[in-house]
Design an enzyme around this catalytic site. Sequence first.
Site, PDB file in Angstrom:
ATOM      1  N   HIS A  50      30.403  28.230  40.845  1.00 28.96           N
ATOM      2  CA  HIS A  50      30.180  27.452  42.053  1.00 28.96           C
ATOM      3  C   HIS A  50      29.095  26.438  41.693  1.00 28.96           C
ATOM      4  CE1 HIS A  50      31.779  31.133  44.246  1.00 28.96           C
ATOM      5  NE2 HIS A  50      32.627  30.160  44.498  1.00 28.96           N
ATOM      6  N   ASP A  53      25.806  28.032  41.615  1.00 30.53           N
ATOM      7  CA  ASP A  53      25.579  28.984  40.521  1.00 30.53           C
ATOM      8  C   ASP A  53      24.983  28.212  39.342  1.00 30.53           C
ATOM      9  OD1 ASP A  53      26.910  31.174  41.801  1.00 30.53           O
ATOM     10  OD2 ASP A  53      28.854  30.447  41.068  1.00 30.53           O
ATOM     11  N   GLU A 175      42.854  26.227  45.560  1.00 30.44           N
ATOM     12  CA  GLU A 175      43.052  27.686  45.549  1.00 30.44           C
ATOM     13  C   GLU A 175      43.359  28.143  46.974  1.00 30.44           C
ATOM     14  OE1 GLU A 175      39.645  29.933  44.091  1.00 30.44           O
ATOM     15  OE2 GLU A 175      40.455  31.812  44.843  1.00 30.44           O
ATOM     16  N   GLU A 211      45.532  32.915  43.293  1.00 27.91           N
ATOM     17  CA  GLU A 211      44.825  34.200  43.253  1.00 27.91           C
ATOM     18  C   GLU A 211      45.783  35.281  43.735  1.00 27.91           C
ATOM     19  OE1 GLU A 211      40.724  34.729  44.275  1.00 27.91           O
ATOM     20  OE2 GLU A 211      41.127  36.633  45.282  1.00 27.91           O
ATOM     21  N   HIS A 214      45.189  36.612  47.277  1.00 30.72           N
ATOM     22  CA  HIS A 214      45.474  35.621  48.320  1.00 30.72           C
ATOM     23  C   HIS A 214      46.976  35.543  48.580  1.00 30.72           C
ATOM     24  CE1 HIS A 214      41.467  33.301  47.343  1.00 30.72           C
ATOM     25  NE2 HIS A 214      41.272  34.576  47.632  1.00 30.72           N
ATOM     26  N   ASP A 249      40.172  40.914  51.921  1.00 32.87           N
ATOM     27  CA  ASP A 249      40.353  40.513  50.518  1.00 32.87           C
ATOM     28  C   ASP A 249      39.558  41.485  49.632  1.00 32.87           C
ATOM     29  OD1 ASP A 249      40.695  39.132  48.166  1.00 32.87           O
ATOM     30  OD2 ASP A 249      39.556  37.367  48.788  1.00 32.87           O
ATOM     31  N   ASP A 251      39.778  42.007  46.128  1.00 33.13           N
ATOM     32  CA  ASP A 251      39.402  41.646  44.754  1.00 33.13           C
ATOM     33  C   ASP A 251      39.340  42.872  43.840  1.00 33.13           C
ATOM     34  OD1 ASP A 251      39.246  38.952  45.491  1.00 33.13           O
ATOM     35  OD2 ASP A 251      37.092  39.035  45.847  1.00 33.13           O
ATOM     36  N   ASP A 283      39.090  37.262  39.349  1.00 30.28           N
ATOM     37  CA  ASP A 283      38.198  37.228  40.509  1.00 30.28           C
ATOM     38  C   ASP A 283      38.177  38.658  41.047  1.00 30.28           C
ATOM     39  OD1 ASP A 283      36.491  36.426  42.469  1.00 30.28           O
ATOM     40  OD2 ASP A 283      37.834  35.001  43.434  1.00 30.28           O
TER      41      ASP A 283
END
Length: 344
Positions: A50, A53, A175, A211, A214, A249, A251, A283
């Site tokens: 990000h 980040d 995404e 993803e 997703h 979600d 992950d 992810d």
Amino acid sequence: MEKYGYKFSFGPWNISEGADPFGPTVRPPVPFEQKLAAYQRLGFDAVQFHDDDAVPNLDDKSPAQIESEARALKSRLDDAGLVAEFVAPRLWEDPITVDGAYTSNDPQARQYALDRTHKTLDIAQALGTDLMVLWFAREGTYLREAKDAVRAVDLLVEALDDMLAYAPGMRIAVEPKPNEPMDQSYIPTIGHAVALGLKTRVPERMGVLVETAHAILAGLDPADEMAFGLAYDKLWSVHLNDQNGLKFDQDRAFGMVNLRRAFDQVLVLDDYRFYERGIVGLDVKALRTQAPDVAEKHLVNSLDVFLWLVERVRSLDRDAMQACIDARDYEELDRLIMQHLLAL
Ligand code: 3MF
Ligand code: MG
């Protein structure tokens, strides 16, 4: 370990403190330096970022300061033998984007989102990557009548055209995710994401990231979402993980919920030589219950499951498979795949 020509990445957020909507953190924060050191140790080649980040608190910094911090980070990556896969703007935490960023009803929020995205593009270029990823976190509605969903598409296209003009050397991958945090998200699937890119002024620099979780949350098969992206030559990245049904979600580590669904994703990626097109991104989150000393294993486990499945894909008896397809004996095909997966 044999990596079959693949390169792998994850984001620093994938080594997490375990906070969830109902409880605080359960593990101490791992300093960024320590995360960086984990990449090679765990068998990874690239870092997903990000924007903050890469450059913390970037809203309070001048363009020159952002540029110099990003350049300093690039040399740390070089020293660690790593590359940046992509940078993504984090547009869902600031109070100004509470009701959306590019599609907010508030023009000031929309302007903030564009200004922030320019900074993201600057950071990406300083880190030596030509890819920006956009997860449209708060683009959508909690209350369907609160926004005009036709105008939202126009606003997204305007925003994308602005980004494409601002950074002519950059590609953008959308995404999609159908919900969470929003009730109804705009651009919920890969079909929507491809179509959105085609509506911009520079469709050749617009792509997609699939993803797994997703796609499942949209009620779709992740391998088919990848296939659609591949068919348009738009699949520029993936976020492999797993998801146990229609709920928040999760992950989960790749392949840990549904092995066959994971196999099908590796099958389409490997058959269409994804290793020549992009980096395999993960992810994945450690389970909240896990102590710090084991809260990296979800990364290695996901990578290993992927590589084990590449071996299963490449050793599949394609002639036997084709014979089943030709005979329309899908019961036998079902059995053949299961026998092969279970190495019987
Ligand atoms: C949310 C996500 C995001 C994106 C990330 C990079 C926080 O469900 O998957 O992770 O992957 O913003 O695009
Ligand atoms: Mg993701």
